[in-house]
Motif scaffolding. Structure first.
Motif, PDB file in Angstrom:
ATOM      1  N   LEU A   5       0.819  -1.215   0.000  1.00  0.00           N
ATOM      2  CA  LEU A   5       0.000   0.000   0.000  1.00  0.00           C
ATOM      3  C   LEU A   5       0.856   1.271   0.000  1.00  0.00           C
ATOM      4  CD1 LEU A   5      -2.739  -1.128   2.535  1.00  0.00           C
ATOM      5  CD2 LEU A   5      -3.053  -0.715   0.082  1.00  0.00           C
ATOM      6  N   LYS A   8       0.203   4.304  -2.375  1.00  0.00           N
ATOM      7  CA  LYS A   8      -1.149   4.217  -2.921  1.00  0.00           C
ATOM      8  C   LYS A   8      -1.965   5.422  -2.444  1.00  0.00           C
ATOM      9  CE  LYS A   8      -1.059   0.072  -4.931  1.00  0.00           C
ATOM     10  NZ  LYS A   8      -1.367  -0.161  -6.360  1.00  0.00           N
ATOM     11  N   ILE A  10      -5.152   6.807  -0.991  1.00  0.00           N
ATOM     12  CA  ILE A  10      -6.265   6.284  -0.205  1.00  0.00           C
ATOM     13  C   ILE A  10      -7.171   7.439   0.193  1.00  0.00           C
ATOM     14  CG2 ILE A  10      -6.934   4.822   1.720  1.00  0.00           C
ATOM     15  CD1 ILE A  10      -4.881   3.476  -0.091  1.00  0.00           C
ATOM     16  N   PHE A  27      -3.407   3.208   7.627  1.00  0.00           N
ATOM     17  CA  PHE A  27      -2.932   3.430   6.256  1.00  0.00           C
ATOM     18  C   PHE A  27      -1.686   4.311   6.243  1.00  0.00           C
ATOM     19  CE2 PHE A  27      -7.205   1.979   5.017  1.00  0.00           C
ATOM     20  CZ  PHE A  27      -6.878   1.166   3.953  1.00  0.00           C
ATOM     21  N   ALA A  32       0.929   5.063   2.804  1.00  0.00           N
ATOM     22  CA  ALA A  32       0.002   5.505   1.763  1.00  0.00           C
ATOM     23  C   ALA A  32      -0.059   7.027   1.702  1.00  0.00           C
ATOM     24  CB  ALA A  32      -1.385   4.937   2.037  1.00  0.00           C
ATOM     25  N   SER A 244      -5.918  -4.071   0.173  1.00  0.00           N
ATOM     26  CA  SER A 244      -4.654  -4.526  -0.396  1.00  0.00           C
ATOM     27  C   SER A 244      -4.878  -5.565  -1.483  1.00  0.00           C
ATOM     28  CB  SER A 244      -3.790  -5.142   0.713  1.00  0.00           C
ATOM     29  OG  SER A 244      -4.254  -6.452   1.037  1.00  0.00           O
TER      30      SER A 244
END
Length: 264
Positions: A5, A8, A10, A27, A32, A244
């Protein structure tokens, strides 16, 4: 286990209270990039600053999820900030609706308000991120539901209806999104140990039954197969998994995180 993650994008609604705070921080630990969507941005600004001071790439976006245009504007802001639509949308924001009221005693206004927040709010955010995810042919959506959306509950009709409805939205859109490599699932918390549980739920039971608040907490725990109350971190961990690629072959699913109540 590497959840992959890191970096990423989010998007999280309801990011600063209770489960939302735990989910956001979980997270952040994974590295992230976070877009925090909130109607009251002042309430989230302290968390945003804390994360930013920790070196987390974070943007705070004003958004009332019950307004479809604001959700679309929020996604545009995320794209502008991070260069793409979210890789993952986590819908945490929601409400409890009237508590202890029968369906016959619930007013239309009370019913409409909680359905608009818990159902329409999630629909609006999902609808806003879906075109970009479909064009990219990848994405994850995690809706935080509730176990009363899996089993009925007397005195919680409006809330239960809103979470049952969210399941229908989730499952139908999972079928539509599947060909585009998009997973859409529900994480369904049961009772979660936290401020409301300790300051409202347990004291109410203790007063009603003439027992201590600790005894009330234990009675709640005894309702579950594992004999314990879930924590906010339990919910956060389930959201991490569903967000994930470790859950790449799971979609349209309900994941109750309740110590064994709804599914048993």
């Amino acid at each position: 286990m590497d959840l992959m993650l890191n970096k990423k994008i989010i998007a999280i609604t309801g990011p600063s209270k209770g489960m939302g705070d735990a989910i956001t921080r979980a997270f952040a630990v994974e590295g992230a990039r976070l877009a925090l969507l909130a109607r009251d941005i002042e309430a989230v600004s302290v968390l945003e600053k804390e994360l930013r001071d920790q070196g987390i790439d974070v943007v705070l976006v004003a958004c009332d999820i019950t307004k479809s245009d604001q959700c679309e504007q929020a996604v545009a802001r995320i794209r502008e900030t991070f260069g793409d639509v979210p890789d993952v949308l986590v819908n945490v924001a929601g409400g409890s609706g009237p508590v202890g009221k029968s369906g016959a005693d619930t007013t239309f206004e009370e019913f409409e308000e909680i359905v608009r927040l818990n159902m329409s709010g999630c629909f609006n955010t999902m609808r806003a991120v879906m075109p970009g995810m479909m064009a990219r042919r990848s994405g994850k959506i995690v809706n935080v539901g509730g176990t009363f959306g899996m089993r009925g509950k007397a005195g919680r009709m409006a809330y239960s209806a809103s979470k049952w409805g969210l399941r229908g939205i989730t499952k139908s859109m999972a079928l539509e999104a599947g060909p585009y490599n998009i997973n859409i699932n529900i994480v369904a918390p049961g009772m979660v140990d936290g401020q409301r549980f300790r300051t409202k739920v347990c004291p109410d039971m203790a007063a009603r039954l003439g027992i201590s608040e600790e005894e009330a907490a234990q009675r709640h725990a005894e309702d579950y197969a594992l004999q314990r109350i879930s924590t906010a971190q339990d919910i956060a961990d389930a959201c991490l998994f569903m967000a994930s690629d470790r859950s790449r072959q799971i979609t349209g699913a309900d994941l109750p995180v309740d110590g064994g109540w709804a599914a048993l």
